[in-house]
Scaffold this motif. Structure first.
Motif, PDB file in Angstrom:
ATOM      1  N   PRO A  18      42.653  40.328  44.857  1.00  0.00           N
ATOM      2  CA  PRO A  18      41.800  39.790  45.984  1.00  0.00           C
ATOM      3  C   PRO A  18      40.519  39.038  45.173  1.00  0.00           C
ATOM      4  CG  PRO A  18      41.652  42.213  45.640  1.00  0.00           C
ATOM      5  CD  PRO A  18      42.829  41.590  45.002  1.00  0.00           C
ATOM      6  N   VAL A  19      40.065  39.322  44.003  1.00  0.00           N
ATOM      7  CA  VAL A  19      39.098  38.703  43.447  1.00  0.00           C
ATOM      8  C   VAL A  19      39.461  37.239  43.169  1.00  0.00           C
ATOM      9  CG1 VAL A  19      37.638  38.467  41.341  1.00  0.00           C
ATOM     10  CG2 VAL A  19      38.520  40.678  42.048  1.00  0.00           C
ATOM     11  N   LEU A  20      40.824  37.009  42.922  1.00  0.00           N
ATOM     12  CA  LEU A  20      41.056  35.333  42.753  1.00  0.00           C
ATOM     13  C   LEU A  20      41.419  34.871  44.136  1.00  0.00           C
ATOM     14  CD1 LEU A  20      42.417  33.284  41.129  1.00  0.00           C
ATOM     15  CD2 LEU A  20      44.645  34.356  41.018  1.00  0.00           C
ATOM     16  N   GLU A  21      41.724  35.602  45.142  1.00  0.00           N
ATOM     17  CA  GLU A  21      41.940  35.111  46.617  1.00  0.00           C
ATOM     18  C   GLU A  21      40.676  34.469  47.001  1.00  0.00           C
ATOM     19  OE1 GLU A  21      43.033  33.662  50.137  1.00  0.00           O
ATOM     20  OE2 GLU A  21      44.230  33.851  48.047  1.00  0.00           O
ATOM     21  N   MET A  22      39.434  35.344  47.016  1.00  0.00           N
ATOM     22  CA  MET A  22      38.045  35.337  47.039  1.00  0.00           C
ATOM     23  C   MET A  22      37.457  33.790  46.425  1.00  0.00           C
ATOM     24  SD  MET A  22      35.201  36.153  48.841  1.00  0.00           S
ATOM     25  CE  MET A  22      35.347  37.945  49.313  1.00  0.00           C
ATOM     26  N   ALA A  23      37.768  33.749  44.906  1.00  0.00           N
ATOM     27  CA  ALA A  23      37.425  32.863  44.210  1.00  0.00           C
ATOM     28  C   ALA A  23      37.935  31.261  44.841  1.00  0.00           C
ATOM     29  CB  ALA A  23      37.649  32.808  42.899  1.00  0.00           C
ATOM     30  N   VAL A  24      39.391  31.466  45.384  1.00  0.00           N
ATOM     31  CA  VAL A  24      39.939  30.260  45.821  1.00  0.00           C
ATOM     32  C   VAL A  24      39.457  29.962  47.155  1.00  0.00           C
ATOM     33  CG1 VAL A  24      42.174  29.390  46.489  1.00  0.00           C
ATOM     34  CG2 VAL A  24      42.204  30.526  44.503  1.00  0.00           C
ATOM     35  N   GLN A  70      33.791  23.550  47.547  1.00  0.00           N
ATOM     36  CA  GLN A  70      34.472  22.514  46.348  1.00  0.00           C
ATOM     37  C   GLN A  70      34.129  23.140  44.944  1.00  0.00           C
ATOM     38  OE1 GLN A  70      36.233  19.907  47.267  1.00  0.00           O
ATOM     39  NE2 GLN A  70      35.703  20.786  49.458  1.00  0.00           N
ATOM     40  N   GLY A  71      34.391  22.469  43.979  1.00  0.00           N
ATOM     41  CA  GLY A  71      34.123  23.139  42.446  1.00  0.00           C
ATOM     42  C   GLY A  71      35.429  23.542  41.923  1.00  0.00           C
ATOM     43  N   SER A  72      35.486  24.629  41.185  1.00  0.00           N
ATOM     44  CA  SER A  72      36.838  24.934  40.131  1.00  0.00           C
ATOM     45  C   SER A  72      36.835  26.516  40.017  1.00  0.00           C
ATOM     46  CB  SER A  72      36.592  24.380  38.763  1.00  0.00           C
ATOM     47  OG  SER A  72      35.638  24.684  38.112  1.00  0.00           O
ATOM     48  N   VAL A  73      37.981  26.950  39.604  1.00  0.00           N
ATOM     49  CA  VAL A  73      38.086  28.416  39.463  1.00  0.00           C
ATOM     50  C   VAL A  73      39.033  28.279  37.908  1.00  0.00           C
ATOM     51  CG1 VAL A  73      39.565  30.477  39.935  1.00  0.00           C
ATOM     52  CG2 VAL A  73      38.363  28.952  41.912  1.00  0.00           C
ATOM     53  N   THR A  74      38.211  29.100  37.194  1.00  0.00           N
ATOM     54  CA  THR A  74      39.022  29.391  35.937  1.00  0.00           C
ATOM     55  C   THR A  74      39.112  30.849  35.676  1.00  0.00           C
ATOM     56  OG1 THR A  74      37.572  27.591  34.813  1.00  0.00           O
ATOM     57  CG2 THR A  74      38.424  29.228  33.269  1.00  0.00           C
ATOM     58  N   VAL A  75      40.292  31.160  35.281  1.00  0.00           N
ATOM     59  CA  VAL A  75      40.888  32.699  35.150  1.00  0.00           C
ATOM     60  C   VAL A  75      40.556  33.031  33.594  1.00  0.00           C
ATOM     61  CG1 VAL A  75      41.869  32.981  37.256  1.00  0.00           C
ATOM     62  CG2 VAL A  75      43.335  31.868  35.299  1.00  0.00           C
TER      63      VAL A  75
END
Length: 256
Positions: free
Chosen positions: A34-40, A47-52
């Protein structure tokens, strides 16, 4: 909004000794999904970017590729023999260096805990090392001009905070539901996209601050716990059941 999400490849098989993180015994930490889903979702909205970012052996590659398939733009793995044996503090130290390596960023996100160690310490420890404002259990995030409005639910209370950026949050497991990755995105993540491997040397980490040397806590031993439980049904009316249950609990010394 540029977001870094720290995730973990967790052990799914209960160890009978030293933990060996092989590909068939590890999986994406469910509290990180859910953390990744929130970030996406935040990326789609603002806008912007998501880095794991993750720390672990090369077998963690599969989890990072799952994150790419789910919408992350970049995947980075901190992997080095010097990091083996890290406790939560040493892990936070390594992640802190990795996050600084990836700077600048606006938001740093963690799960509330992991399903294997279940300490809930790494997120807050990392935020303290980075000197970031930290809030646990976020349910909703709104970006304002120069700050965030964050809501979290604690027991039966709804709390609202304003946080200056950059900031760190842990995301409540029920905040959002993770979407399913498409077959096309999975194929692209596993066949075409890159997982960057970063060593302790690249991060200029002092070997005495990570791994066994940098860990003030140790796991001395592990053993399976035997649980001998039986189910005993109490028959009768609700009042009779309640009376019988109280008698049994009193006789066993569980209530006075």
């Amino acid at each position: 909004m540029n977001i870094i999400v720290c995730i973990k490849s967790v052990v799914t098989d209960a160890p009978r000794g030293k933990i060996v993180r092989t590909a068939d015994k590890c999986a994406f930490n469910p509290f990180d999904r859910p953390v990744l889903e929130m970030a996406v979702q935040l990326k789609e909205r603002y806008q912007g970017s998501v880095t794991v970012l993750s720390m672990g052996p090369p077998t963690a590659d599969a989890t990072l590729r799952e994150a790419l398939a789910a919408g992350a733009d970049r995947a980075v793995l901190l992997s080095d023999p010097a990091l083996i044996g890290s406790d939560t503090l040493a892990t936070a130290t390594a992640l802190c260096a990795g996050i600084q390596f990836l700077s600048p960023f606006d938001l740093l996100l963690f799960g509330t805990r992991t399903s294997d160690s279940d300490t809930g310490q790494v997120g807050p420890q990392t935020a303290v090392l980075l000197d970031l404002p930290m809030l646990n259990g976020a349910m909703r995030i709104e970006k304002q001009t120069d700050h965030l409005t964050v809501e979290r639910r604690v027991d039966d209370f709804l709390e609202t905070y304003e946080m200056m950026l950059p900031a760190a949050l842990t995301i409540h497991p029920s905040a959002v539901f993770s979407r399913d990755s498409s077959l096309g995105s999975i194929a692209t993540a596993f066949d075409e996209q890159e997982v960057e491997i970063v060593s302790a040397m690249q991060l200029a980490l002092d070997p005495q601050t990570v791994g066994d040397a940098g860990s003030p806590t140790r796991v001395l031993s592990m053993k399976p716990v035997k649980k001998d439980r039986t189910c005993d049904w109490i028959e009768g009316s609700p009042a009779d059941k309640a009376e019988a249950l109280v008698r049994r609990l009193t006789a066993s010394g569980q209530i006075g």
